[in-house]
Write an enzyme that holds these catalytic residues in place. Structure first.
Site, short mmCIF file in Angstrom:
data_model
loop_
_atom_site.label_atom_id
_atom_site.label_comp_id
_atom_site.label_asym_id
_atom_site.label_seq_id
_atom_site.Cartn_x
_atom_site.Cartn_y
_atom_site.Cartn_z
N HIS A 17 1.10 -1.23 -0.75
CA HIS A 17 -0.03 0.12 0.03
C HIS A 17 0.88 1.35 0.10
O HIS A 17 1.25 1.89 -1.68
CB HIS A 17 -0.96 -0.64 1.13
CG HIS A 17 -1.53 -0.84 1.74
ND1 HIS A 17 -1.92 -2.07 2.45
CD2 HIS A 17 -2.99 -1.42 0.70
CE1 HIS A 17 -2.88 -2.78 2.32
NE2 HIS A 17 -3.62 -2.24 1.12
N LYS A 41 -17.66 -7.53 8.12
CA LYS A 41 -16.35 -7.50 7.75
C LYS A 41 -16.04 -7.65 8.74
O LYS A 41 -15.58 -6.89 9.60
CB LYS A 41 -16.12 -6.33 6.84
CG LYS A 41 -15.06 -7.06 5.82
CD LYS A 41 -14.28 -6.09 5.07
CE LYS A 41 -13.22 -7.00 4.15
NZ LYS A 41 -12.98 -6.05 3.07
N ARG A 90 -1.92 -6.10 -8.31
CA ARG A 90 -0.89 -7.61 -8.32
C ARG A 90 -1.20 -8.49 -9.33
O ARG A 90 0.26 -8.98 -10.09
CB ARG A 90 -1.05 -8.15 -6.88
CG ARG A 90 -0.24 -7.15 -5.51
CD ARG A 90 -0.90 -7.59 -3.76
NE ARG A 90 -2.52 -7.22 -4.03
CZ ARG A 90 -3.23 -7.81 -3.09
NH1 ARG A 90 -2.73 -7.90 -1.81
NH2 ARG A 90 -4.28 -7.05 -3.12
N SER A 127 -2.05 -7.58 3.45
CA SER A 127 -2.12 -7.63 4.33
C SER A 127 -3.11 -9.04 5.08
O SER A 127 -2.98 -9.29 5.93
CB SER A 127 -4.27 -6.94 4.82
OG SER A 127 -3.40 -5.44 4.20
P1 ADP Z 1 -9.84 -4.22 0.07
O1 ADP Z 1 -10.20 -5.24 1.23
O2 ADP Z 1 -9.85 -2.66 -0.35
O3 ADP Z 1 -8.78 -5.04 -1.17
P2 ADP Z 1 -6.52 -3.79 0.77
O4 ADP Z 1 -6.44 -2.96 2.22
O5 ADP Z 1 -5.95 -5.16 0.78
O6 ADP Z 1 -8.44 -3.11 0.56
O7 ADP Z 1 -6.05 -2.88 -0.53
C1 ADP Z 1 -6.35 -1.82 -0.45
C2 ADP Z 1 -5.79 -1.61 -2.21
O8 ADP Z 1 -4.82 -1.90 -2.50
C3 ADP Z 1 -6.03 -3.08 -3.82
O9 ADP Z 1 -6.16 -1.49 -4.28
C4 ADP Z 1 -5.25 -4.22 -2.91
O10 ADP Z 1 -5.41 -4.13 -4.42
C5 ADP Z 1 -4.23 -2.55 -3.12
N1 ADP Z 1 -3.15 -3.69 -2.67
C6 ADP Z 1 -2.98 -3.88 -1.64
N2 ADP Z 1 -1.86 -5.02 -1.89
C7 ADP Z 1 -0.90 -4.30 -2.42
C8 ADP Z 1 0.54 -4.63 -3.38
N3 ADP Z 1 1.73 -5.33 -2.81
N4 ADP Z 1 0.92 -4.06 -4.16
C9 ADP Z 1 -0.50 -3.32 -4.71
N5 ADP Z 1 -1.10 -2.72 -4.59
C10 ADP Z 1 -1.58 -3.41 -3.41
#
Ligand code: ADP
Length: 150
Positions: A17, A41, A90, A127
């Site tokens: 992120h 959630k 990703r 995450s």
């Molecule tokens: P959500 O529950 O909306 O998927 P996340 O916190 O998992 O929320 O992810 C938020 C954003 O960050 C999403 O667009 C996700 O694809 C992106 N993201 C998460 N991990 C990575 C990473 N390692 N590299 C690039 N983008 C990421």
């Protein structure tokens, strides 16, 4: 003024992120990080903790702000006057999922979603993986910013 919303669960924020946010600053004047609150959630970290991890990370940047939100992402964009949604990609799984949401959001509101491809070094981080490591008492620290400590 180009303001983007970077929405997500951030449970917790990872180096993946962080990479998207920092690179996003080359495209936008301001990025609002929207920490989603969805009563359906189950989160590992409370919204206060998820927000604080992010606030402490970007404490020195006046182009980045953090806030929680509930409800439709496009409605929140209107509330904060953001014309763009920033998301990271990703893999093909992310793409398929994000494609439907981005089309829907544009149909509902005209708001464009801008995608940044993950950096090679952080492409494997999620995450979910971090939570799995934490639950099993592993060393998660190389996958998250230093502000994620508890
Ligand atoms: P959500 O529950 O909306 O998927 P996340 O916190 O998992 O929320 O992810 C938020 C954003 O960050 C999403 O667009 C996700 O694809 C992106 N993201 C998460 N991990 C990575 C990473 N390692 N590299 C690039 N983008 C990421």
């Amino acid at each position: 003024m180009r303001r983007a919303l970077f929405p997500g669960s951030f449970d917790p924020i990872t180096k993946g992120h962080e990479d998207i946010i920092i690179r996003g600053l080359n495209l936008f004047d301001e990025i609002v990080i929207g920490v989603g609150i969805n009563s359906e959630k189950k989160y590992m970290f409370s919204s206060e903790k998820r927000i604080n991890f992010i606030k402490n990370l970007f404490i020195k940047s006046n182009k980045i702000s953090v806030t929680s939100y509930e409800g439709l992402t496009v409605n929140f964009c209107k509330t904060i006057n953001a014309n763009y949604i920033l998301r990271g990609l990703r893999n093909p799984g992310d793409f398929e999922f994000e494609k439907a949401i981005a089309h829907t959001n544009r149909k509902l509101s005209g708001i464009e979603t801008i995608f940044l491809l993950t950096s090679v070094e952080t492409s494997f981080i999620s995450s979910g993986i971090v939570r799995e490591i934490i639950l099993n008492n592993g060393d998660y620290r190389s996958l998250v910013p230093n502000s994620v400590r508890f």
